[in-house]
Design a protein around this motif. Sequence first.
Motif, PDB file in Angstrom:
ATOM      1  N   SER A  13       0.827  -1.214   0.000  1.00 21.43           N
ATOM      2  CA  SER A  13       0.000   0.000   0.000  1.00 21.43           C
ATOM      3  C   SER A  13       0.860   1.263   0.000  1.00 21.43           C
ATOM      4  O   SER A  13       0.399   2.339  -0.363  1.00 21.43           O
ATOM      5  N   SER A 179      -5.290   3.749   9.647  1.00 20.20           N
ATOM      6  CA  SER A 179      -5.375   3.641   8.185  1.00 20.20           C
ATOM      7  C   SER A 179      -5.466   2.180   7.737  1.00 20.20           C
ATOM      8  O   SER A 179      -5.879   1.907   6.611  1.00 20.20           O
ATOM      9  N   ALA A 182      -8.993   0.346   6.526  1.00 21.16           N
ATOM     10  CA  ALA A 182      -9.476   0.755   5.199  1.00 21.16           C
ATOM     11  C   ALA A 182      -8.631   0.127   4.093  1.00 21.16           C
ATOM     12  O   ALA A 182      -9.161  -0.235   3.033  1.00 21.16           O
ATOM     13  N   ILE A 183      -7.334  -0.027   4.333  1.00 22.42           N
ATOM     14  CA  ILE A 183      -6.466  -0.655   3.326  1.00 22.42           C
ATOM     15  C   ILE A 183      -6.885  -2.121   3.130  1.00 22.42           C
ATOM     16  O   ILE A 183      -7.000  -2.601   2.005  1.00 22.42           O
ATOM     17  N   ASP A 185      -9.818  -3.423   3.874  1.00 20.61           N
ATOM     18  CA  ASP A 185     -11.204  -3.466   3.381  1.00 20.61           C
ATOM     19  C   ASP A 185     -11.294  -3.079   1.900  1.00 20.61           C
ATOM     20  O   ASP A 185     -11.934  -3.759   1.110  1.00 20.61           O
ATOM     21  N   ARG A 186     -10.622  -1.992   1.525  1.00 18.58           N
ATOM     22  CA  ARG A 186     -10.812  -1.455   0.163  1.00 18.58           C
ATOM     23  C   ARG A 186      -9.694  -1.830  -0.800  1.00 18.58           C
ATOM     24  O   ARG A 186      -9.849  -1.658  -2.014  1.00 18.58           O
ATOM     25  N   GLY A 187      -8.591  -2.274  -0.274  1.00 17.60           N
ATOM     26  CA  GLY A 187      -7.539  -2.791  -1.143  1.00 17.60           C
ATOM     27  C   GLY A 187      -6.415  -1.813  -1.429  1.00 17.60           C
ATOM     28  O   GLY A 187      -6.535  -0.599  -1.258  1.00 17.60           O
ATOM     29  N   GLU A 189      -5.047  -1.045  -4.317  1.00 19.95           N
ATOM     30  CA  GLU A 189      -5.214  -0.132  -5.468  1.00 19.95           C
ATOM     31  C   GLU A 189      -5.976   1.120  -5.086  1.00 19.95           C
ATOM     32  O   GLU A 189      -5.672   2.218  -5.554  1.00 19.95           O
ATOM     33  N   TRP A 190      -6.977   0.946  -4.251  1.00 24.07           N
ATOM     34  CA  TRP A 190      -7.754   2.095  -3.769  1.00 24.07           C
ATOM     35  C   TRP A 190      -6.828   3.070  -3.041  1.00 24.07           C
ATOM     36  O   TRP A 190      -6.859   4.283  -3.272  1.00 24.07           O
ATOM     37  N   PHE A 191      -5.959   2.523  -2.194  1.00 20.29           N
ATOM     38  CA  PHE A 191      -5.091   3.375  -1.379  1.00 20.29           C
ATOM     39  C   PHE A 191      -4.016   4.036  -2.231  1.00 20.29           C
ATOM     40  O   PHE A 191      -3.735   5.232  -2.086  1.00 20.29           O
TER      41      PHE A 191
END
Length: 236
Positions: A13, A179, A182-183, A185-187, A189-191
């Motif tokens: 990430s 943080s 969320a990393i 949960d959302r992955g 690439e999102w981050f």
Amino acid sequence: MEPGDIIQMVKDSGLRGRGGAGFPTGMKWGFLPPDDGGPRYLVVNADESEPGTCKDIPTMLSAPQILVEGVAITSYAIGCNHAFIYVRGEVTHVYRRLLQAVREAYEAGHLGKNIHGSGFDLDVTVHAGAGAYICGEETALLDSLEGRRGQPRLKPPFPAVAGLYARPTVVNNVESVSSVPAIIDRGVEWFTAMGTERSKGMGIFSLSGHVNRPGQYEAPLGITLREPDRHGRRHA
Ligand SMILES: Cc1cc2nc3c(=O)[nH]c(=O)nc-3n(C[C@H](O)[C@H](O)[C@H](O)COP(=O)(O)O)c2cc1C
């Protein structure tokens, strides 16, 4: 997920520590020596007291659950069964709020023995420091947590090797740990879609002084004051 997969995800990430030095978080976790059967610790640095800095305290007031969740995930990743949150004693309202969030997490089975049948145990202690700016420095914080006067230790050894009670320890800032959920949960690439080339993700910015709309703003790293927010408003 296996602990190693979580460490790898946080490495990928590009999350860097939000406590000041910007050290890559996943890399820091990876520095812990291999498991020797003894305890290892996570210590969350919630001592925030830099003049003008006001990001961890609002997070812990508005959403202490995110920090507790981050503590649980981080502890699982690094193989820690007892984590500490070291918060400034003066901010009694934040201390109380954290105690309540931790209590609720125990009641819901998110902390304690055999969490949700996973076989993983985790206790979380919220510790109120007496309040000294130097206790924000990670090794002074560890001395203070051990009950001594908070004074920085000589390095090496670094906390990863000999930290709390001379055992392998990860010290991370509130925002860094918060943080992590969320990393996961959302992955990645999102981050990594947010931020700059060398510093990914979002950060919490405190705007105060001669600005039109003072407050706390969460925005991608690298944003400038000239860029309007998604409502088309400028804040400076
Ligand atoms: C004098 C001094 C005060 C510090 N105060 C804080 C603090 O209040 N909160 C914090 O997270 N880090 C503080 N730091 C940085 C910590 O030593 C450490 O680098 C940080 O907690 C690591 O977390 P991170 O990797 O998640 O950023 C301070 C450092 C120094 C030298």
